[in-house]
Design an enzyme around this catalytic site. Sequence first.
Site, PDB file in Angstrom:
ATOM      1  N   ASN A  40       0.853  -1.168  -0.057  1.00  0.00           N
ATOM      2  CA  ASN A  40       0.037  -0.015   0.121  1.00  0.00           C
ATOM      3  C   ASN A  40       0.791   1.245  -0.040  1.00  0.00           C
ATOM      4  O   ASN A  40       1.701   1.326  -0.931  1.00  0.00           O
ATOM      5  CB  ASN A  40      -1.161  -0.159   1.061  1.00  0.00           C
ATOM      6  CG  ASN A  40      -0.720  -0.295   2.602  1.00  0.00           C
ATOM      7  OD1 ASN A  40      -0.250  -1.327   2.654  1.00  0.00           O
ATOM      8  ND2 ASN A  40      -1.214   0.516   3.472  1.00  0.00           N
ATOM      9  N   ASP A  41       0.617   2.044   1.054  1.00  0.00           N
ATOM     10  CA  ASP A  41       1.465   3.256   0.796  1.00  0.00           C
ATOM     11  C   ASP A  41       2.916   3.439   0.326  1.00  0.00           C
ATOM     12  O   ASP A  41       3.695   2.526   1.092  1.00  0.00           O
ATOM     13  CB  ASP A  41       1.453   4.156   1.851  1.00  0.00           C
ATOM     14  CG  ASP A  41      -0.122   4.065   2.777  1.00  0.00           C
ATOM     15  OD1 ASP A  41      -0.923   3.484   2.004  1.00  0.00           O
ATOM     16  OD2 ASP A  41      -0.162   4.419   4.031  1.00  0.00           O
ATOM     17  N   ASP A 160       1.457   8.351  10.569  1.00  0.00           N
ATOM     18  CA  ASP A 160       1.947   8.615   9.393  1.00  0.00           C
ATOM     19  C   ASP A 160       2.501  10.166   9.384  1.00  0.00           C
ATOM     20  O   ASP A 160       2.263  11.030   8.797  1.00  0.00           O
ATOM     21  CB  ASP A 160       0.901   8.813   8.230  1.00  0.00           C
ATOM     22  CG  ASP A 160      -0.252   7.591   8.289  1.00  0.00           C
ATOM     23  OD1 ASP A 160       0.229   6.491   8.402  1.00  0.00           O
ATOM     24  OD2 ASP A 160      -1.469   7.938   7.882  1.00  0.00           O
TER      25      ASP A 160
HETATM   26  C1  FRU Z   1      -3.188   4.585   4.565  1.00  0.00           C
HETATM   27  C2  FRU Z   1      -2.673   3.640   5.912  1.00  0.00           C
HETATM   28  C3  FRU Z   1      -1.979   4.529   6.703  1.00  0.00           C
HETATM   29  C4  FRU Z   1      -1.225   3.523   7.764  1.00  0.00           C
HETATM   30  C5  FRU Z   1      -1.139   2.658   6.800  1.00  0.00           C
HETATM   31  C6  FRU Z   1      -1.231   1.143   7.009  1.00  0.00           C
HETATM   32  O1  FRU Z   1      -3.479   3.773   3.629  1.00  0.00           O
HETATM   33  O2  FRU Z   1      -4.182   3.321   6.452  1.00  0.00           O
HETATM   34  O3  FRU Z   1      -2.655   5.577   7.758  1.00  0.00           O
HETATM   35  O4  FRU Z   1      -0.289   4.277   8.397  1.00  0.00           O
HETATM   36  O5  FRU Z   1      -2.003   2.684   5.508  1.00  0.00           O
HETATM   37  O6  FRU Z   1      -0.717   0.188   6.244  1.00  0.00           O
END
Ligand code: FRU
Length: 469
Positions: A40-41, A160
């Site tokens: 993901n991120d 984050d």
């Molecule tokens: C965004 C999120 C962030 C978190 C991460 C966990 O997509 O939910 O807020 O840090 O992904 O994977």
Amino acid sequence: MSASTRLAAILQAVMQGMPAALSDRHYPGWHLAPVTGLLNDPNGFIHFDGHYHLFYQWNPLGCAHQHKCWGHWRSADLLHWQHQPIALMPDEEYDRSGCYSGSAVEENGVLTLIYTGNVKFEDGSRTAWQCLAQQNSAGEFDKLGPVIAVPEGYTGHVRDPKVWRHENHWYMVLAAQTTQRQGRVLLLRSDDLRAWHSLGEIAGSERGGLGAAGYMWECPDMFTLGDSTYLICCPQGVAPEEKRYLNSHACAWLSGSLDYEQAEYTHGPLNEMDAGFEFYAPQTTLTADGRRLLVGWMGTPDGEEMAQPTVAHRWIHQMTCLRELSSRNGRLCQQPVAELQALREAEQHYQGRADDMPPIAAARLELMLESQGDIELNFADTLILSWQQDELRLARRSLVTGEWIFRYWTGAARRLQILCDHSSVEIFINEGEGVMSSRYFPDTPAKLTLRGGAELTARYWSLRRCMVE
Ligand code: FRU
């Protein structure tokens, strides 16, 4: 799970999963994607010691949102990337439910990560710690532990951290949820990355004239470009409108000015960052020559993600292409980074009616179009862009119900730059005034067919593969 047990399990998952992912026809040919499991991120995007580093939220053990580690890629040229050893695993009490998103800075010549240690409890509640890790001479990341606990007045949804340097201080924007369930962004200051002092909230739901704007603002990023200071964030729970905020969660930008002393951010309205089906949690950094680059997750949480067919091949999601940001009249614009032009094969041209243009192979394609609109672009009967005079409409079938669903960009599009990979299409509108990023899953190598009586001018290129090594 002990660290060595987890590492053994990750190694096995990669050995078993990588052949399935890399031979999947939907696996990207030139975008960054996980070799197995869930990505993901983007995290910790930085130019450090002659290389670009891009870390990412990675569950190497499967396609669920669990076991979040920091994967790590490195590149000298923003085009060719190499796998680096996994940087962070959730093996401490304070990050046991995941090493969540964060950023990277250079502190006295040392690559330093600031990330969220997420801790979930059996009753469904959670807490979070903002933590440091520093690279040692062997290239590993030593965890230095938590430096910020959940501040008074907020729930366990605090995460984050994005850190930058400004006039001899470190600053951080941090996503937070108030105990009244309002999404907010906090600004903090530090002299040493260890002792942090909160300067207060700078933006959020029911703040700065925004009205109700969500119960959590994830992944903030803040930077100055031209005359504006931008805040990018992902407000969760923004009410969908007829043609905006239609994804499960939004990603948006604010433009304004930040008074560092008063910790006051004066800004305009929320603007959607990307009008496509998949875009979330982007992160920016500066290049060696001063360009502000962005990369995002080409996914959205909590939507139909688990219905994507790649899950059967034990991988899910990819990054967007790298984009250069610019500020035009207080508007944040995104264009593909110039380095990507090195992927182009021979240039081809077409001028005439859309109806008369022969179909083109779209598996890996860059296409520049000029027209007044009234054209339909059909990507393998799976993703259909209707280019109207005053609107773009993108259509795709729901992976769950099979119904057609739509996304919109409102305005007069005159030029489109479209970047396609095996299962993604990124549409840049009017030199980056708007973007629509979407995944799609064609059955066979995709063909793009144009329809309509309108005149157009097209330049296009097949794109070379560029796999991570
Ligand atoms: C965004 C999120 C962030 C978190 C991460 C966990 O997509 O939910 O807020 O840090 O992904 O994977």
